[in-house]
Design an enzyme around this catalytic site. Structure first.
Site, PDB file in Angstrom:
ATOM      1  N   GLU A   1      -1.771 -37.771  -4.595  1.00  0.00           N
ATOM      2  CA  GLU A   1      -2.308 -36.567  -3.950  1.00  0.00           C
ATOM      3  C   GLU A   1      -1.214 -35.871  -3.150  1.00  0.00           C
ATOM      4  OE1 GLU A   1      -4.053 -34.192  -3.891  1.00  0.00           O
ATOM      5  OE2 GLU A   1      -5.817 -34.268  -2.614  1.00  0.00           O
ATOM      6  N   ASP A   2      -1.306 -34.569  -3.035  1.00  0.00           N
ATOM      7  CA  ASP A   2      -0.303 -33.816  -2.280  1.00  0.00           C
ATOM      8  C   ASP A   2      -0.484 -34.000  -0.781  1.00  0.00           C
ATOM      9  OD1 ASP A   2      -2.720 -32.428  -2.251  1.00  0.00           O
ATOM     10  OD2 ASP A   2      -1.878 -30.527  -2.952  1.00  0.00           O
TER      11      ASP A   2
ATOM     12  N   ASP B   1      -6.217 -34.198   4.264  1.00  0.00           N
ATOM     13  CA  ASP B   1      -6.587 -33.408   5.439  1.00  0.00           C
ATOM     14  C   ASP B   1      -7.802 -34.069   6.097  1.00  0.00           C
ATOM     15  OD1 ASP B   1      -6.332 -31.045   7.072  1.00  0.00           O
ATOM     16  OD2 ASP B   1      -7.945 -30.131   5.939  1.00  0.00           O
TER      17      ASP B   1
ATOM     18  N   LYS C   1      -2.397 -35.263   7.287  1.00  0.00           N
ATOM     19  CA  LYS C   1      -2.691 -34.621   8.571  1.00  0.00           C
ATOM     20  C   LYS C   1      -3.711 -35.476   9.300  1.00  0.00           C
ATOM     21  CE  LYS C   1      -2.771 -29.961   6.886  1.00  0.00           C
ATOM     22  NZ  LYS C   1      -3.651 -28.781   6.805  1.00  0.00           N
TER      23      LYS C   1
ATOM     24  N   PHE D   1      -1.235 -25.299   8.250  1.00  0.00           N
ATOM     25  CA  PHE D   1      -1.503 -25.092   6.826  1.00  0.00           C
ATOM     26  C   PHE D   1      -0.177 -25.035   6.085  1.00  0.00           C
ATOM     27  CE2 PHE D   1      -3.110 -23.029   2.994  1.00  0.00           C
ATOM     28  CZ  PHE D   1      -4.239 -23.806   2.786  1.00  0.00           C
TER      29      PHE D   1
ATOM     30  N   ARG E   1       3.316 -22.147  -4.919  1.00  0.00           N
ATOM     31  CA  ARG E   1       3.470 -23.484  -5.533  1.00  0.00           C
ATOM     32  C   ARG E   1       4.904 -23.723  -5.995  1.00  0.00           C
ATOM     33  NH1 ARG E   1      -1.711 -25.592  -6.306  1.00  0.00           N
ATOM     34  NH2 ARG E   1      -3.319 -24.120  -6.945  1.00  0.00           N
TER      35      ARG E   1
END
Ligand code: 5GP
Ligand code: MG
Length: 175
Positions: free
Chosen positions: A99-100, A103, A131, A152, A165
Site C-alpha cells: 500500500e502507498d 491514513d 499517518k 495530504f 502521480r
C-alpha cells in the site's frame, strides 16, 4: 514544481529509494524462499510496487486490487468496496499487501479481512507511508517505510484528483 501554493517536497527521491531498498531487504529476509504473491492496492501503489519488486531478487508474483476510496476529494468516505478484483488464487499463498499510505486504516483493514477469508498461508502488510495520528481502525504494518505528518501527500504514484502521480519525489499540499 513551483507555484505559490503548490506542493512542497516532503521526501526527496533519493530518500524514497533508500526507504524502498531497506524495505526490500526486510522482505527478502522473510520471503526469499516463499514465492510470495504481492498484492498492490490500485492505483496509488503502482509506482512503489514497480520499484520495490525490482529490488527483490527471488521468485515472486504480483497482482493488483482496486478499492473504492476518496473519490475526487481528500476525505475518506468510510465505506470500502472492491472495484476490481484479483485474478490470483490465494489458498496456500504467502500474500504481502503493498500500500502507498495508511491514513485512517479503513481501506487496509477492510482488505486484510477480505483477503483472510480467501485462506492464504500467510498475510502481511507493507506500507510506504503511515499517518499514525489519523488512525481510526487499528492496523498492523509489518513493513513500514516511514511515518509522515498529518498532511495530504502526492507524488510517487499518489494523486489528488488523478494528478501528480508522475512526480518522482513525494510532496505535501499546503492547506
Ligand atoms: P485510509 O484512510 O483508508 O487509511 O486511506 C485510504 C486511502 O487514501 C489510501 O489507500 C491512500 O491511497 C489514500 N490516502 C491516504 N492519505 C493520503 C494522502 O495524504 N494523499 C493522498 N493522495 N492519498 C491518501
Ligand atoms: Mg491507496
Amino acid at each position: 514544481m513551483s507555484s505559490k501554493v503548490g506542493p512542497r517536497v516532503l521526501i526527496p527521491r533519493a530518500e524514497v529509494a533508500f526507504i524502498v531498498a531497506r524495505l526490500a531487504a526486510e522482505i527478502s529476509r522473510d520471503y526469499h524462499d516463499k514465492t510470495p504473491l504481492l498484492i498492490g492496492i490500485l492505483k496509488g501503489s503502482f509506482v512503489f510496487m514497480a520499484d520495490l519488486i525490482r529490488c527483490l531478487d527471488f521468485p515472486l508474483e504480483v497482482d493488483f486490487i482496486r478499492l473504492s476510496s476518496y473519490g475526487r476529494g481528500t476525505q475518506t468516505s468510510g465505506t470500502v468496496r472492491v472495484v476490481q478484483g484479483l485474478r490470483s488464487k490465494l489458498p496456500g499463498r504467502h500474500v504481502l499487501v503493498v500500500e502507498d499510505i495508511i491514513d485512517t486504516g479503513t481501506t487496509v483493514a477492510f482488505l486484510i479481512e477480505y483477503l483472510k477469508k480467501k485462506r492464504p498461508a500467510s498475510l502481511k502488510l507493507c506500507a510506504l507511508l503511515d499517518k499514525p495520528s489519523r488512525r481510526r481502525v487499528p492496523v498492523t504494518i509489518d513493513y513500514l517505510g516511514r511515518a509522515v505528518p498529518d498532511k495530504f501527500v502526492v507524488g510517487y504514484g499518489i494523486d489528488v484528483n488523478e494528478k501528480y502521480r508522475n512526480l518522482p519525489d513525494i510532496y505535501y499540499l499546503e492547506d
